[in-house]
Design a protein around this motif. Structure first.
Motif, short mmCIF file in Angstrom:
data_model
loop_
_atom_site.label_atom_id
_atom_site.label_comp_id
_atom_site.label_asym_id
_atom_site.label_seq_id
_atom_site.Cartn_x
_atom_site.Cartn_y
_atom_site.Cartn_z
N TYR A 84 17.89 77.91 68.36
CA TYR A 84 18.82 76.85 68.76
C TYR A 84 19.93 76.67 67.73
O TYR A 84 21.12 76.63 68.06
N ARG A 85 19.53 76.53 66.48
CA ARG A 85 20.52 76.28 65.42
C ARG A 85 21.49 77.45 65.28
O ARG A 85 22.70 77.25 65.15
N GLY A 86 20.99 78.65 65.35
CA GLY A 86 21.85 79.82 65.23
C GLY A 86 22.80 79.96 66.40
O GLY A 86 23.97 80.34 66.24
N ALA A 87 22.33 79.62 67.61
CA ALA A 87 23.18 79.71 68.79
C ALA A 87 24.33 78.71 68.70
O ALA A 87 25.48 79.02 69.05
N ILE A 88 24.04 77.51 68.22
CA ILE A 88 25.08 76.49 68.09
C ILE A 88 26.13 76.93 67.06
O ILE A 88 27.34 76.82 67.28
N PHE A 89 25.66 77.45 65.93
CA PHE A 89 26.59 77.91 64.88
C PHE A 89 27.44 79.08 65.39
O PHE A 89 28.65 79.13 65.15
N ALA A 90 26.81 80.00 66.09
CA ALA A 90 27.55 81.15 66.63
C ALA A 90 28.61 80.71 67.63
O ALA A 90 29.72 81.26 67.66
N SER A 91 28.28 79.70 68.43
CA SER A 91 29.29 79.20 69.38
C SER A 91 30.49 78.62 68.64
O SER A 91 31.63 78.77 69.08
N GLY A 92 30.24 77.98 67.50
CA GLY A 92 31.34 77.44 66.69
C GLY A 92 32.25 78.54 66.17
O GLY A 92 33.48 78.41 66.18
N LEU A 93 31.65 79.63 65.70
CA LEU A 93 32.46 80.76 65.22
C LEU A 93 33.33 81.32 66.33
O LEU A 93 34.51 81.63 66.12
N LEU A 94 32.75 81.45 67.52
CA LEU A 94 33.52 82.01 68.64
C LEU A 94 34.62 81.05 69.10
O LEU A 94 35.72 81.49 69.47
N ILE A 95 34.36 79.74 69.07
CA ILE A 95 35.39 78.77 69.43
C ILE A 95 36.54 78.83 68.43
O ILE A 95 37.72 78.77 68.81
N ALA A 96 36.23 78.97 67.15
CA ALA A 96 37.28 79.10 66.14
C ALA A 96 38.12 80.35 66.39
O ALA A 96 39.35 80.34 66.19
N ALA A 97 37.48 81.42 66.84
CA ALA A 97 38.22 82.65 67.17
C ALA A 97 39.16 82.41 68.35
O ALA A 97 40.29 82.91 68.37
N VAL A 98 38.70 81.63 69.34
CA VAL A 98 39.57 81.29 70.47
C VAL A 98 40.79 80.50 69.99
O VAL A 98 41.92 80.77 70.41
N ALA A 99 40.57 79.52 69.12
CA ALA A 99 41.68 78.71 68.61
C ALA A 99 42.69 79.58 67.87
O ALA A 99 43.91 79.39 68.00
N THR A 100 42.20 80.54 67.11
CA THR A 100 43.10 81.44 66.37
C THR A 100 43.90 82.30 67.35
O THR A 100 45.10 82.54 67.15
N ALA A 101 43.25 82.76 68.41
CA ALA A 101 43.95 83.56 69.42
C ALA A 101 45.04 82.76 70.11
O ALA A 101 46.12 83.29 70.43
N VAL A 102 44.78 81.47 70.32
CA VAL A 102 45.78 80.60 70.97
C VAL A 102 47.07 80.57 70.16
O VAL A 102 48.18 80.58 70.71
N ILE A 103 46.94 80.56 68.84
CA ILE A 103 48.12 80.50 67.97
C ILE A 103 49.07 81.66 68.28
O ILE A 103 50.30 81.49 68.32
N PHE A 104 48.50 82.83 68.54
CA PHE A 104 49.32 84.03 68.71
C PHE A 104 49.66 84.33 70.18
O PHE A 104 50.69 84.97 70.44
N LEU A 105 48.82 83.88 71.11
CA LEU A 105 48.99 84.30 72.50
C LEU A 105 49.64 83.25 73.40
O LEU A 105 50.23 83.60 74.42
#
Length: 404
Positions: free
Chosen positions: A172-193
């Motif tokens: 559970y804890r690892g899945a939540i943390f991994a989702s945070g990393l992926l959301i941060a990647a989405v935010a970074t992509a938004v900056i450029f796309l």
């Protein structure tokens, strides 16, 4: 305007629609990764029993609603002054922060901190809607909002299944943390796309004083749009909270599987409601009539829920209600957007975000109240309220002036 210029503008608008919708759907998917197992996570971090786990989840939801009630109008106002893209990026990054904080808690009461931060600092869907409403011409606003809503609902439907797989792989804890990393990647992509929106630069009058933004003047049509927005979200949360208990009363055993099937079908139906019903049929000259008709049909779906005596009938009614409910969301967002000045749409959707926050509180409270004596009466009451809303829409709603 030359054909080449027109084609270039269309390409920019299409890129904006695809990029904003994709980012919204991806974030919705990742934020729904951990929602299904949140009560189980509460047990893991110290909740004494099932009732205590559900209590702390309710505390977190209340903190989230209170935070959104405060933060929604503030971020909306700032988006009109600083830019809607900046606010969207900010909202998605703070959604990632929510996941990071949630992944490191070591006591159940701390879920209130994590979800309170989400409500106060995030709110990525209103930010996405506000950005979309100024990233395309008014004539294309509805198409853009259809794309955002459809992506959001599809992401929300897929998220729990992805979350189950991630929980098995990472805990559970690892899945939540991994989702945070992926959301941060989405935010970074938004900056450029995602193309940047235009905000009015500071202008000076003859005396050298700064000219303020056009004052925000809510109209009756805007108020009606916000009321409809509130009603649709309150209805959704009421159904979501009441459905598992109603299914338990019908099914007795096997309620977990029945609930899972109902919610999966409901999530898929919500996305289909936007793409199948809203996109082709909610056109400018039909908006009021279509809203009134769909409100009536939604009322009938809730009457079906009240009268359901079998799991399959309840699931069909729940799926139909989800389909119809979701189909009205893009039209409601369009009404909010086109009944205010383009410069103040961030403020408008900030107010909508606060209405949504109140709905997230009212819906569960209504379900809890009716659960004490009859959820069937609750579904019937919801149907009656939708009939009243249909009458109000038919009598008072006017077509938005901005769409042509």
């Amino acid at each position: 305007m030359s054909d080449k210029t027109t084609d270039a503008a269309r390409a920019i608008h299409k890129r904006a629609i695809v990029a904003i919708a994709t980012a919204t759907g991806s974030t919705a998917l990742l934020m729904n990764v951990w929602l299904p197992f949140l009560p189980l996570y509460m047990l893991q971090v110290g909740a004494k029993d099932d009732a205590a786990a559900l209590f702390w989840v309710a505390v977190g939801a209340s903190a989230q609603g209170a935070g959104r009630l405060i933060g929604g109008p503030l971020w909306g106002l700032l988006s009109d002054r600083l830019g809607r893209k900046k606010m969207f990026v900010r909202a998605v990054y703070f959604a990632a922060l929510t996941a990071f904080v949630l992944s490191i808690i070591n006591a159940p009461w701390q879920v209130g901190i994590a979800l309170g931060l989400q409500g106060l600092l995030s709110g990525f869907v209103p930010a996405a809607v506000a950005l979309m409403s100024v990233s395309v011409p008014d004539a294309k606003v509805r198409d853009g909002l259809n794309a955002v809503s459809g992506a959001q609902y599809l992401g929300s439907a897929i998220g729990p299944a992805v979350g189950a797989a991630m929980a098995i792989a990472f805990s559970y804890r690892g899945a939540i943390f991994a989702s945070g990393l992926l959301i941060a990647a989405v935010a970074t992509a938004v900056i450029f796309l995602v193309p940047a929106d235009k905000i009015r630069k500071k202008e000076l009058d003859a005396s050298g004083a700064a000219i303020a933004l056009t004052p925000f003047k809510p109209t009756l049509q805007f108020a009606l749009a916000v009321l409809l927005f509130f009603a649709l979200f309150a209805l959704t949360t009421f159904r979501s909270v009441a459905a598992p208990i109603a299914l338990k009363d019908i099914a007795g055993t096997g309620v977990t599987e029945a609930t899972g099937i109902a919610f999966t079908l409901g999530g898929i139906a919500s996305a289909l409601g936007v793409w199948i019903l809203s996109t082709p049929y909610f056109r400018r000259w039909r908006l009021r009539d279509m809203l009134a008709v769909i409100c009536v049909l939604t009322a009938l779906a809730h009457l079906m829920l009240a009268l359901s005596s079998s799991v399959w009938l309840f699931t069909v009614a729940f799926t139909l209600a989800s389909f119809l409910n979701a189909s009205m969301m893009p039209a409601t967002n369009t009404m909010i957007a086109l009944n205010v000045n383009r410069e103040r749409r961030g403020t408008a959707f900030g107010i909508g975000s606060s209405a949504q926050a109140i709905a997230f509180m009212v819906g569960p409270m209504g379900a809890a109240m009716f659960a004490k004596f009859s959820l069937n009466a609750g579904f019937a009451t919801a149907g009656a309220l939708m009939l009243a809303l249909a009458a109000l829409v038919a009598l008072a709603v006017r077509e938005p002036a901005g769409e042509k």
